[in-house]
Scaffold this motif. Structure first.
Motif, PDB file in Angstrom:
ATOM      1  N   ARG A  10     -58.894   2.855 -22.711  1.00  0.00           N
ATOM      2  CA  ARG A  10     -58.208   2.412 -21.355  1.00  0.00           C
ATOM      3  C   ARG A  10     -59.016   3.230 -20.211  1.00  0.00           C
ATOM      4  NH1 ARG A  10     -53.348   2.155 -24.161  1.00  0.00           N
ATOM      5  NH2 ARG A  10     -52.654   4.195 -23.234  1.00  0.00           N
ATOM      6  N   HIS A  11     -59.015   4.516 -20.348  1.00  0.00           N
ATOM      7  CA  HIS A  11     -59.665   5.328 -19.397  1.00  0.00           C
ATOM      8  C   HIS A  11     -61.176   4.899 -19.034  1.00  0.00           C
ATOM      9  CE1 HIS A  11     -56.745   8.765 -19.822  1.00  0.00           C
ATOM     10  NE2 HIS A  11     -56.284   7.907 -19.084  1.00  0.00           N
ATOM     11  N   ARG A  12     -61.834   4.366 -20.174  1.00  0.00           N
ATOM     12  CA  ARG A  12     -63.193   3.683 -19.979  1.00  0.00           C
ATOM     13  C   ARG A  12     -63.124   2.464 -19.231  1.00  0.00           C
ATOM     14  NH1 ARG A  12     -64.071   6.440 -25.028  1.00  0.00           N
ATOM     15  NH2 ARG A  12     -64.375   4.344 -26.126  1.00  0.00           N
ATOM     16  N   GLY A  13     -62.031   1.702 -18.949  1.00  0.00           N
ATOM     17  CA  GLY A  13     -61.891   0.578 -18.514  1.00  0.00           C
ATOM     18  C   GLY A  13     -61.889  -0.618 -19.427  1.00  0.00           C
ATOM     19  N   ALA A  14     -61.836  -0.170 -20.805  1.00  0.00           N
ATOM     20  CA  ALA A  14     -61.722  -1.297 -21.817  1.00  0.00           C
ATOM     21  C   ALA A  14     -60.222  -1.521 -22.094  1.00  0.00           C
ATOM     22  CB  ALA A  14     -62.148  -0.792 -23.136  1.00  0.00           C
ATOM     23  N   HIS A  15     -59.941  -2.860 -22.447  1.00  0.00           N
ATOM     24  CA  HIS A  15     -58.475  -3.134 -22.414  1.00  0.00           C
ATOM     25  C   HIS A  15     -58.296  -4.019 -23.773  1.00  0.00           C
ATOM     26  CE1 HIS A  15     -57.288  -1.678 -18.510  1.00  0.00           C
ATOM     27  NE2 HIS A  15     -58.416  -2.157 -18.176  1.00  0.00           N
ATOM     28  N   PRO A  16     -58.386  -3.382 -24.978  1.00  0.00           N
ATOM     29  CA  PRO A  16     -58.442  -3.928 -26.340  1.00  0.00           C
ATOM     30  C   PRO A  16     -57.209  -4.566 -26.696  1.00  0.00           C
ATOM     31  CG  PRO A  16     -58.660  -1.691 -26.639  1.00  0.00           C
ATOM     32  CD  PRO A  16     -58.770  -1.754 -25.094  1.00  0.00           C
ATOM     33  N   VAL A  17     -56.084  -4.094 -25.938  1.00  0.00           N
ATOM     34  CA  VAL A  17     -54.554  -4.398 -26.403  1.00  0.00           C
ATOM     35  C   VAL A  17     -54.109  -5.134 -25.294  1.00  0.00           C
ATOM     36  CG1 VAL A  17     -52.409  -3.749 -27.295  1.00  0.00           C
ATOM     37  CG2 VAL A  17     -54.448  -2.376 -27.920  1.00  0.00           C
ATOM     38  N   GLN A  18     -53.657  -6.401 -25.355  1.00  0.00           N
ATOM     39  CA  GLN A  18     -52.876  -7.104 -24.546  1.00  0.00           C
ATOM     40  C   GLN A  18     -51.557  -7.515 -24.928  1.00  0.00           C
ATOM     41  OE1 GLN A  18     -54.104  -8.425 -21.237  1.00  0.00           O
ATOM     42  NE2 GLN A  18     -55.587  -6.667 -21.770  1.00  0.00           N
ATOM     43  N   LEU A  19     -50.689  -7.638 -23.926  1.00  0.00           N
ATOM     44  CA  LEU A  19     -49.235  -7.783 -24.245  1.00  0.00           C
ATOM     45  C   LEU A  19     -48.734  -8.894 -23.381  1.00  0.00           C
ATOM     46  CD1 LEU A  19     -46.408  -6.859 -25.063  1.00  0.00           C
ATOM     47  CD2 LEU A  19     -46.267  -5.863 -22.869  1.00  0.00           C
TER      48      LEU A  19
ATOM     49  N   ARG B  25     -58.469  -7.339 -28.855  1.00  0.00           N
ATOM     50  CA  ARG B  25     -58.594  -6.970 -30.740  1.00  0.00           C
ATOM     51  C   ARG B  25     -57.142  -6.985 -31.116  1.00  0.00           C
ATOM     52  NH1 ARG B  25     -62.156  -1.644 -30.288  1.00  0.00           N
ATOM     53  NH2 ARG B  25     -63.425  -2.099 -28.471  1.00  0.00           N
ATOM     54  N   VAL B  26     -56.110  -6.773 -30.350  1.00  0.00           N
ATOM     55  CA  VAL B  26     -54.927  -6.579 -30.753  1.00  0.00           C
ATOM     56  C   VAL B  26     -54.055  -7.406 -29.647  1.00  0.00           C
ATOM     57  CG1 VAL B  26     -52.818  -5.258 -31.186  1.00  0.00           C
ATOM     58  CG2 VAL B  26     -55.287  -4.627 -32.073  1.00  0.00           C
ATOM     59  N   LEU B  27     -53.078  -8.409 -30.072  1.00  0.00           N
ATOM     60  CA  LEU B  27     -52.381  -8.943 -29.217  1.00  0.00           C
ATOM     61  C   LEU B  27     -50.727  -8.749 -29.534  1.00  0.00           C
ATOM     62  CD1 LEU B  27     -52.176 -11.171 -26.841  1.00  0.00           C
ATOM     63  CD2 LEU B  27     -51.523 -12.750 -28.724  1.00  0.00           C
ATOM     64  N   ILE B  28     -50.115  -8.365 -28.436  1.00  0.00           N
ATOM     65  CA  ILE B  28     -49.014  -7.865 -28.573  1.00  0.00           C
ATOM     66  C   ILE B  28     -47.910  -9.143 -28.004  1.00  0.00           C
ATOM     67  CG2 ILE B  28     -46.763  -6.238 -28.168  1.00  0.00           C
ATOM     68  CD1 ILE B  28     -48.986  -4.106 -28.202  1.00  0.00           C
ATOM     69  N   ALA B  29     -47.043  -9.565 -28.848  1.00  0.00           N
ATOM     70  CA  ALA B  29     -46.186 -10.820 -28.414  1.00  0.00           C
ATOM     71  C   ALA B  29     -44.792 -10.190 -28.411  1.00  0.00           C
ATOM     72  CB  ALA B  29     -46.282 -11.892 -29.148  1.00  0.00           C
ATOM     73  N   ASP B  30     -44.015 -10.091 -27.238  1.00  0.00           N
ATOM     74  CA  ASP B  30     -42.827  -9.263 -27.159  1.00  0.00           C
ATOM     75  C   ASP B  30     -41.812 -10.409 -26.840  1.00  0.00           C
ATOM     76  OD1 ASP B  30     -40.649  -7.874 -27.033  1.00  0.00           O
ATOM     77  OD2 ASP B  30     -41.236  -6.803 -25.396  1.00  0.00           O
ATOM     78  N   GLU B  31     -41.077 -10.905 -28.038  1.00  0.00           N
ATOM     79  CA  GLU B  31     -40.007 -11.826 -27.984  1.00  0.00           C
ATOM     80  C   GLU B  31     -40.385 -13.093 -27.131  1.00  0.00           C
ATOM     81  OE1 GLU B  31     -37.131 -11.737 -29.266  1.00  0.00           O
ATOM     82  OE2 GLU B  31     -36.297  -9.716 -29.580  1.00  0.00           O
ATOM     83  N   ILE B  32     -41.649 -13.573 -27.175  1.00  0.00           N
ATOM     84  CA  ILE B  32     -42.191 -14.494 -26.273  1.00  0.00           C
ATOM     85  C   ILE B  32     -41.463 -15.809 -26.292  1.00  0.00           C
ATOM     86  CG2 ILE B  32     -44.446 -13.411 -26.191  1.00  0.00           C
ATOM     87  CD1 ILE B  32     -45.571 -15.693 -27.880  1.00  0.00           C
ATOM     88  N   THR B  33     -40.634 -16.094 -27.140  1.00  0.00           N
ATOM     89  CA  THR B  33     -40.076 -17.439 -27.120  1.00  0.00           C
ATOM     90  C   THR B  33     -38.417 -17.448 -27.015  1.00  0.00           C
ATOM     91  OG1 THR B  33     -39.565 -17.438 -29.591  1.00  0.00           O
ATOM     92  CG2 THR B  33     -41.647 -18.474 -29.019  1.00  0.00           C
ATOM     93  N   SER B  34     -37.900 -16.101 -26.815  1.00  0.00           N
ATOM     94  CA  SER B  34     -36.539 -16.027 -26.630  1.00  0.00           C
ATOM     95  C   SER B  34     -35.869 -16.443 -25.478  1.00  0.00           C
ATOM     96  CB  SER B  34     -36.237 -14.552 -26.904  1.00  0.00           C
ATOM     97  OG  SER B  34     -36.583 -13.759 -25.834  1.00  0.00           O
TER      98      SER B  34
END
Length: 253
Positions: A71-80, A155-164
């Motif tokens: 993240r410090h290098r400007g990369a955002h491989p994980v999205q929420l 590279r990684v997706l985090i889905a947090d209770e996305i249908t609740s």
């Protein structure tokens, strides 16, 4: 090598420990469900992985590299993708601008075309590019939030209770879409939910949290067939007598 590796992760707010030395791995192209009751620490875990909650201890690796350094290098491989579709989009921005914001740098017309492509990918009419979130239904907003997350090419997706927060008639369509996109794109996913029926439908592995601690984990079939912890058994007992993914069409979604 795991796409996502969490080692001894701890999150504290003052004297309260929200996540207590949790370790888990999500293999490339797989889905791990994180389940638990209210206050179990599952959403805090997801927010910590993406950098939105303070990490007091442990480490988070994405494809073997430190997530914070990336993240410090400007990369955002994980999205929420957040739980509430009505709060996750800027009401002042068009949905086209919201999706384009996540795209790599490119000429304006190309950005518009790419934003339209991602909307089409999540079954939202590209003609909606100039609309604002207040003109969309909850299901449409959640699809746009998903398009925005995918536009960052995670590279990684985090889905947090996305249908609740969605109507039951809409939940099934969104879950089916998510399952299809994950299989086609092959990203790793951490799927956070309190609903084991949904987790059973989507996930390869299950991790169960209780009071911030990991109390059980393993292949989904094994955990569901022979739960070892009382928290898991309680969650299983709460599954309603209905299909894991509701049938029917997604009206105005």
């Amino acid at each position: 090598m795991s796409a996502l590796q969490v080692d001894e992760l701890t999150v504290r707010y003052g004297r309260m420990t929200a996540v207590d030395r949790v370790s888990l791995q999500v293999a490339p192209g797989s889905v791990t469900g994180v389940v638990g009751g209210s206050g179990s620490g599952k959403s805090t875990l997801g927010r910590a992985v993406v950098g939105l909650a303070p990490v007091s201890g442990g480490r988070i690796l994405v494809d073997g590299a430190d997530a914070k350094s990336l993240r410090h290098r400007g990369a955002h491989p994980v999205q929420l993708v957040f739980q509430n579709p009505y709060a996750s989009l800027d009401p002042r921005m068009t949905i086209g601008a919201s999706v384009a914001e996540a795209l790599p740098r490119m000429p304006g017309p190309q950005r518009r075309d790419e934003a339209a492509r991602y909307l089409d990918l999540v079954d939202v009419d590209p003609a909606y590019l100039t609309r604002t979130p207040d003109t969309l239904s909850g299901g449409q907003r959640q699809r746009v939030a998903l398009a925005r997350a995918l536009a960052a090419r995670p590279r990684v997706l985090i889905a947090d209770e996305i249908t609740s927060a969605l109507d039951v008639s809409v939940q099934g369509a969104v879950l089916n879409l998510l399952r299809r996109l994950q299989r086609e794109a092959g990203f790793a996913m951490l799927f956070i939910s309190h609903d084991l029926a949904v987790v059973r439908y989507l996930c390869d592995r299950i991790a169960v949290l209780d009071e911030g601690r990991l109390v059980e984990s393993g292949p989904a079939d094994e955990v569901l067939r022979d739960p070892q912890h009382e928290t898991t058994r309680t969650l299983l007992a709460s599954i309603p007598a209905r299909p894991a993914v509701p049938g029917g069409q997604e009206a105005a979604a």
